[in-house]
Scaffold this motif. Structure first.
Motif, short mmCIF file in Angstrom:
data_model
loop_
_atom_site.label_atom_id
_atom_site.label_comp_id
_atom_site.label_asym_id
_atom_site.label_seq_id
_atom_site.Cartn_x
_atom_site.Cartn_y
_atom_site.Cartn_z
N GLU A 1 0.83 -1.20 0.00
CA GLU A 1 0.00 0.00 0.00
C GLU A 1 0.86 1.26 0.00
O GLU A 1 0.48 2.28 -0.57
N ALA A 2 2.01 1.19 0.65
CA ALA A 2 2.93 2.33 0.61
C ALA A 2 3.46 2.53 -0.80
O ALA A 2 3.62 3.67 -1.26
N ALA A 3 3.74 1.43 -1.50
CA ALA A 3 4.23 1.52 -2.87
C ALA A 3 3.17 2.11 -3.79
O ALA A 3 3.50 2.74 -4.81
N ALA A 4 1.91 1.92 -3.46
CA ALA A 4 0.82 2.44 -4.28
C ALA A 4 0.37 3.83 -3.85
O ALA A 4 -0.51 4.42 -4.49
N GLY A 5 0.95 4.36 -2.77
CA GLY A 5 0.57 5.69 -2.32
C GLY A 5 -0.69 5.72 -1.48
O GLY A 5 -1.22 6.79 -1.20
N SER A 6 -1.20 4.56 -1.06
CA SER A 6 -2.40 4.53 -0.22
C SER A 6 -2.09 4.87 1.22
O SER A 6 -2.97 5.28 1.97
N ILE A 7 -0.83 4.66 1.64
CA ILE A 7 -0.38 4.97 3.00
C ILE A 7 0.93 5.74 2.90
O ILE A 7 1.80 5.38 2.10
N SER A 8 1.08 6.77 3.71
CA SER A 8 2.33 7.53 3.72
C SER A 8 3.45 6.69 4.30
O SER A 8 3.23 5.90 5.22
N ALA A 9 4.64 6.90 3.78
CA ALA A 9 5.79 6.09 4.21
C ALA A 9 6.05 6.21 5.70
O ALA A 9 6.37 5.23 6.36
N ARG A 10 5.91 7.41 6.26
CA ARG A 10 6.23 7.61 7.68
C ARG A 10 5.28 6.85 8.59
O ARG A 10 5.62 6.59 9.77
N ASN A 11 4.09 6.49 8.09
CA ASN A 11 3.13 5.78 8.93
C ASN A 11 3.27 4.26 8.85
O ASN A 11 2.56 3.54 9.54
N VAL A 12 4.19 3.78 8.01
CA VAL A 12 4.45 2.35 7.89
C VAL A 12 5.54 1.92 8.87
O VAL A 12 5.73 0.74 9.10
N VAL A 13 6.23 2.89 9.45
CA VAL A 13 7.35 2.59 10.35
C VAL A 13 7.03 3.07 11.76
O VAL A 13 6.24 4.00 11.95
N VAL A 14 7.67 2.43 12.74
CA VAL A 14 7.45 2.75 14.16
C VAL A 14 8.81 3.05 14.78
O VAL A 14 9.69 2.18 14.81
N PRO A 15 9.05 4.26 15.28
CA PRO A 15 10.34 4.59 15.90
C PRO A 15 10.60 3.74 17.14
O PRO A 15 9.77 3.68 18.05
N LEU A 16 11.73 3.08 17.18
CA LEU A 16 12.04 2.19 18.30
C LEU A 16 12.19 2.96 19.61
O LEU A 16 11.77 2.50 20.67
N ARG A 17 12.78 4.12 19.56
CA ARG A 17 13.01 4.87 20.80
C ARG A 17 11.71 5.37 21.41
O ARG A 17 11.61 5.52 22.63
N ARG A 18 10.69 5.62 20.58
CA ARG A 18 9.40 6.06 21.11
C ARG A 18 8.67 4.89 21.76
O ARG A 18 8.06 5.04 22.82
#
Length: 466
Positions: A53-70
């Protein structure tokens, strides 16, 4: 970096297993009972089921990842790689993103490196192939596809245009089928914004070595998926593979040849090769050999799970299949991580270990907007829009942190009312290129090209040097 004398639990890899195991350990651990250290080349965990879905632009790239420190504020996060492990002295060699490598002692070890793309020595694959294992690759694929459409819309050369609009995908499993379906959907929408590009001008090709696609769903659903692809104008070649991809000229083993500007490789995964440097027992295919308790064979202080481990499937073995192993998917990885975390705490306190046993709940796949397939509890089969809803609901709930869940649901909601954003941001992959072009000094002229100064006539009363 912490210099505490407390026992250290070293977790190598911050993916599904690494993140969830660390969360479980920190939750169950008493205050100051141990130091939890997570080492990963990236400072974030990628939720891979959302990459198509990120490759198709349905989801923004930053929302596919989770910061480990947070997510792991009480853990020690080191950005780098573990290049080797000395099991006798219990020391790991850390290669940070900057600076010299150093040794880090540990008392308990968790191996959760996941897997890497399984490739073969095919000429041209390394130079032209695009993987879909990371968010960077997914966004790069999206920009690349849109760049090819830009090229086709602007050129007057029919051969360049034909090559630019030919997209080849290798691998018909979950990753390949979902990525192809999402990208084809995006390209179909994008074509409406171009004057000289139509969907009929594009050629999408899927190459699969097995005799069906979506093998995780079984023969019936695989046949249905194949029919859906053909109805969408996607060519599918089964029981064949690629012989060569030199200069973007694709040659298949069945004799078919064509030029394709895009080659997407999703033909399976394999354990991370660096495991061979860790001094642990490996199976015939390079996976870590673990017991049902997720303890590595021959140790009582090392655990492993997820894609880099060969975990016995106790449910399948109780049903009579003595060679049953847990498949490498997110469903098992998430649940194995919780059992692993509990067992690390139990091992640290001298309590018995628990075995991992989980009955497969089914499988879900998104095949583009409003299109999907799923099997629930091995019996209920859904297709089309309803399956697509189940797919989104399952992964929406499985996505770590409320922050990311909310953002993804918000994007899904707004996309129901707004058109998909179609823009090529390929320049982001080298953002300083334009600045460098204007900031660098112009190249100096060669000496022979510099005109010699003209001699001036002597002024009146001036002597001429001899």
């Amino acid at each position: 970096m912490s210099t505490s004398e407390r026992p250290r639990i070293l977790i190598i890899g911050g993916g599904y297993v690494g993140l969830y195991a660390a969360k479980r350990i920190l939750k169950k651990m008493r205050y100051d009972e141990a130091t939890v250290t997570v080492v990963d080349p990236r400072s974030y965990m990628t939720y891979q089921p959302f990459l198509p879905e990120a490759a198709a632009g349905s989801i923004s790239a930053r929302n596919v990842v989770v910061p480990l420190r947070r997510v792991l504020p009480r853990a020690e996060i080191l950005t780098g790689r573990v290049t080797s492990i000395d099991q006798e002295s219990k020391k790991a060699t850390i290669a940070p993103v900057a600076g010299e490598p150093y040794e880090l002692p540990f008392d308990y070890l968790v191996l959760s490196l996941g897997a890497v793309s399984r490739t073969f020595p095919i000429p041209g694959l390394a130079e032209n192939g695009i993987g879909v294992k990371s968010v960077e690759e997914a966004i790069g694929l999206r920009n690349h596809v849109l760049a090819q459409m830009d090229k086709a819309d602007s050129t007057t050369d029919p051969e360049i245009r034909k090559k630019a609009l030919t997209f080849c995908f290798v691998g018909g499993g979950f990753a390949g089928a979902e990525t192809l379906a999402e990208v084809e959907d995006m390209a179909r929408d994008a074509a409406k914004q171009y004057n000289n590009v139509r969907r009929e001008d594009m050629r999408f090709v899927l190459v699969e070595a097995a005799n069906r696609i979506l093998p995780e769903f079984g023969p019936d659903m695989g046949k249905w998926g194949l029919e859906q692809f053909k109805q969408r104008g996607i060519e599918v070649y089964l029981e064949t593979s690629i012989d060569s991809a030199v200069d973007n000229h694709i040659v298949l083993k069945n004799g078919v040849e064509f030029d394709a500007s895009t080659l997407v490789w999703t033909a399976g995964v394999k354990p991370n090769p660096v495991l061979a440097e860790y001094g642990v027992a490996l199976g015939p295919r390079g996976h870590i050999d673990v017991a049902p308790t997720l303890q590595v064979a021959g140790t009582d202080y090392v655990w492993a799970a997820g894609d880099n481990a060969q975990v016995p499937d106790l449910v399948g073995r109780k049903a009579g299949n003595e060679n049953a192993w847990c498949p490498p998917n997110a469903q098992h990885a998430l649940r194995q991580a919780k059992v692993l975390g509990d067992n690390v705490i139990a091992g640290m306190r001298g309590f018995p270990q628990h075995e991992y046993e989980h009955k497969n709940l089914g499988a879900v796949a998104g095949l583009g907007l409003h299109k999907g397939a799923c099997i629930l509890l091995g019996k209920i089969k859904l297709k089309g829009r309803l399956a697509w809803y189940v797919h989104r609901a399952y992964h929406g709930m499985a996505m770590p942190t409320f922050n990311r869940k909310f953002r993804i649901v918000a994007e899904w909601t707004t996309s129901a009312f707004l058109k998909r954003e179609i823009v090529n941001l390929g320049a982001m992959e080298n953002p300083r290129a334009e600045f460098e072009a204007v900031a660098l000094p112009s190249p100096a002229k060669k000496p022979e090209e510099t005109p010699a100064p003209k001699a001036e006539a002597p002024k009146a009363g001036e002597k001429v040097a001899s």
